[in-house]
Write a protein that holds these residues in place. Structure first.
Motif, PDB file in Angstrom:
ATOM      1  N   HIS A  19      -6.922  -6.089   2.801  1.00 39.29           N
ATOM      2  CA  HIS A  19      -7.047  -7.096   3.851  1.00 39.29           C
ATOM      3  C   HIS A  19      -8.127  -8.122   3.539  1.00 39.29           C
ATOM      4  O   HIS A  19      -8.321  -9.065   4.305  1.00 39.29           O
ATOM      5  CB  HIS A  19      -7.333  -6.420   5.194  1.00 39.29           C
ATOM      6  CG  HIS A  19      -6.197  -5.554   5.656  1.00 39.29           C
ATOM      7  ND1 HIS A  19      -4.940  -6.059   5.891  1.00 39.29           N
ATOM      8  CD2 HIS A  19      -6.107  -4.218   5.880  1.00 39.29           C
ATOM      9  CE1 HIS A  19      -4.132  -5.072   6.255  1.00 39.29           C
ATOM     10  NE2 HIS A  19      -4.815  -3.943   6.243  1.00 39.29           N
ATOM     11  N   GLN A  43      -7.193 -12.822  -0.286  1.00 36.96           N
ATOM     12  CA  GLN A  43      -6.684 -12.723  -1.661  1.00 36.96           C
ATOM     13  C   GLN A  43      -7.191 -13.841  -2.565  1.00 36.96           C
ATOM     14  O   GLN A  43      -7.225 -13.698  -3.777  1.00 36.96           O
ATOM     15  CB  GLN A  43      -5.153 -12.767  -1.640  1.00 36.96           C
ATOM     16  CG  GLN A  43      -4.553 -11.446  -1.243  1.00 36.96           C
ATOM     17  CD  GLN A  43      -3.112 -11.339  -1.676  1.00 36.96           C
ATOM     18  OE1 GLN A  43      -2.530 -12.302  -2.150  1.00 36.96           O
ATOM     19  NE2 GLN A  43      -2.531 -10.172  -1.492  1.00 36.96           N
ATOM     20  N   TRP A  79       0.814  -1.213   0.000  1.00 37.07           N
ATOM     21  CA  TRP A  79       0.000   0.000   0.000  1.00 37.07           C
ATOM     22  C   TRP A  79       0.851   1.268   0.000  1.00 37.07           C
ATOM     23  O   TRP A  79       0.535   2.242  -0.654  1.00 37.07           O
ATOM     24  CB  TRP A  79      -0.915  -0.003   1.227  1.00 37.07           C
ATOM     25  CG  TRP A  79      -1.841   1.156   1.253  1.00 37.07           C
ATOM     26  CD1 TRP A  79      -3.025   1.275   0.602  1.00 37.07           C
ATOM     27  CD2 TRP A  79      -1.649   2.390   1.945  1.00 37.07           C
ATOM     28  NE1 TRP A  79      -3.590   2.494   0.838  1.00 37.07           N
ATOM     29  CE2 TRP A  79      -2.765   3.204   1.660  1.00 37.07           C
ATOM     30  CE3 TRP A  79      -0.644   2.899   2.782  1.00 37.07           C
ATOM     31  CZ2 TRP A  79      -2.908   4.486   2.189  1.00 37.07           C
ATOM     32  CZ3 TRP A  79      -0.786   4.171   3.305  1.00 37.07           C
ATOM     33  CH2 TRP A  79      -1.909   4.947   2.995  1.00 37.07           C
TER      34      TRP A  79
END
Lengths: 131, 206
Positions: free
Chosen positions: B131, B134, B86
């Motif tokens: 978060h 995935q 990020w």
């Protein structure tokens, strides 16, 4: 790579959660559009003359109403659940050209003749309008 | 697009310059300012430069409604997010916004603040979205969520600052639809790049 393979591999890039996101996104848009673009169904036309309520008529009955004002008579037509000012002595004819009012909260105002028609019922789109 | 890629170039040297030329070019070595940059900085700068290129490209595409843009540069943000995290994505995104505004001459103008608010909102949402598991959620989800956040941020700034009138709500369906469509497309393109294991940045250099 031909177009069919391209198509198939693009689908492979979408994981199950991605489909869920797209679905949720689409639903969000539909709900938003409904909320923002629909003022609700109108059932009553409130006619005002010189700021006072002249009459309040249901949209269910087709009729023509003559409303006197300082310049002359405005004619309001109610037809098929819609309302419009069909004739007015005001010089620029803005309220006549506005045409049919259909949704709740819509309003046509003839300022020179001090006549207005507002549709109500359902939920009002605006709390107030200022000019 | 040119970007300095070696320490030599960062210091104002060409690769082929001889030692003598270097001395003659900068008479007093103490007077020069050397930014200590790391390889990571270079990488981020290169990514931002590619994003900037896409922004320029996109500005050449006419739009039916002002403010509706595909946001191609966000493809880069998505790839950086997936590969480097990020923090790197935030750098690339914000560098692109600032450098882009300098390039188009609207730094600190309303357009700049619209871009910035959109980028900040997107980054905030992406910070949460990474978060998500995935296995189930890929770049398309990130992209769609970010683009919705983008228009939310922009519409908020427009409403609070530029057009404080509830009438702009009528435009929301247009913007939201554009966000969904372009968000999906950008996400798919980003996913495709990562699928192939190809690096758009190294490709752009060749």
């Amino acid at each position: 790579m031909n177009s069919h393979e391209l198509h198939r591999s693009f689908l492979r890039d979408l994981k199950p959660g991605d489909w869920l996101t797209l679905l949720a996104g689409g639903l969000c848009i539909i709900l938003l559009t409904n909320k923002v673009w629909n003022g609700g169904i109108a059932d009553t036309a409130v006619i005002r003359s010189s700021g006072k309520i002249f009459s309040s008529v249901p949209l269910s009955r087709d009729q023509q109403i003559e409303v006197p004002g300082p310049l002359g008579t405005s004619i309001i037509t109610i037809e098929k659940g819609k309302a419009r000012i069909s004739s007015d002595p005001s010089p620029r004819q803005y309220c006549v050209r506005q045409g049919w009012l259909e949704q709740s909260g819509e309003i046509a105002i003839c300022l020179p003749n001090e006549v207005s028609v507002e549709l109500t019922g359902g939920q009002k789109k605006y709390d107030s309008l200022n000019y | 697009m040119t970007a300095s890629t070696t320490d030599e170039q960062d210091s104002g040297y060409g690769i082929q310059d001889s030692e003598e030329q270097r001395k003659s070019r900068i008479p007093n070595p103490e007077s020069r300012i050397l930014l200590n940059t790391t390889t990571e900085d270079h990488h981020l700068a290169r990514m931002a430069a590619v994003a900037l290129g896409l922004t320029v490209l996109e500005n050449a595409i006419p739009s039916p409604l002002p403010g509706v843009k595909p946001g191609l540069a966000n493809i880069i943000t998505l790839i950086v997010l997936a590969r480097f995290g990020w923090r790197a994505a935030a750098w690339v995104s914000l560098l692109r916004v600032v450098a882009g505004s300098l390039l188009f001459g609207n730094f600190l103008a309303p357009g700049f603040f619209l871009s910035l608010s959109g980028a900040l909102c997107s980054l905030a949402v992406l910070a949460l979205a990474i978060h998500l598991p995935q296995r189930l959620f890929g770049p398309v989800t990130h992209s769609v969520l970010a683009s919705f956040a983008h228009i939310t941020g922009q519409m908020t700034v427009v409403y609070l600052w530029l057009i404080p009138h509830s009438g702009i709500a009528y435009l929301i369906p247009f913007f939201a639809t554009a966000a969904l469509v372009f968000g999906t497309v950008n996400g798919l393109v980003a996913a495709r790049f990562m699928d192939n294991g190809s690096d758009p940045v190294s490709e752009s250099k060749t």
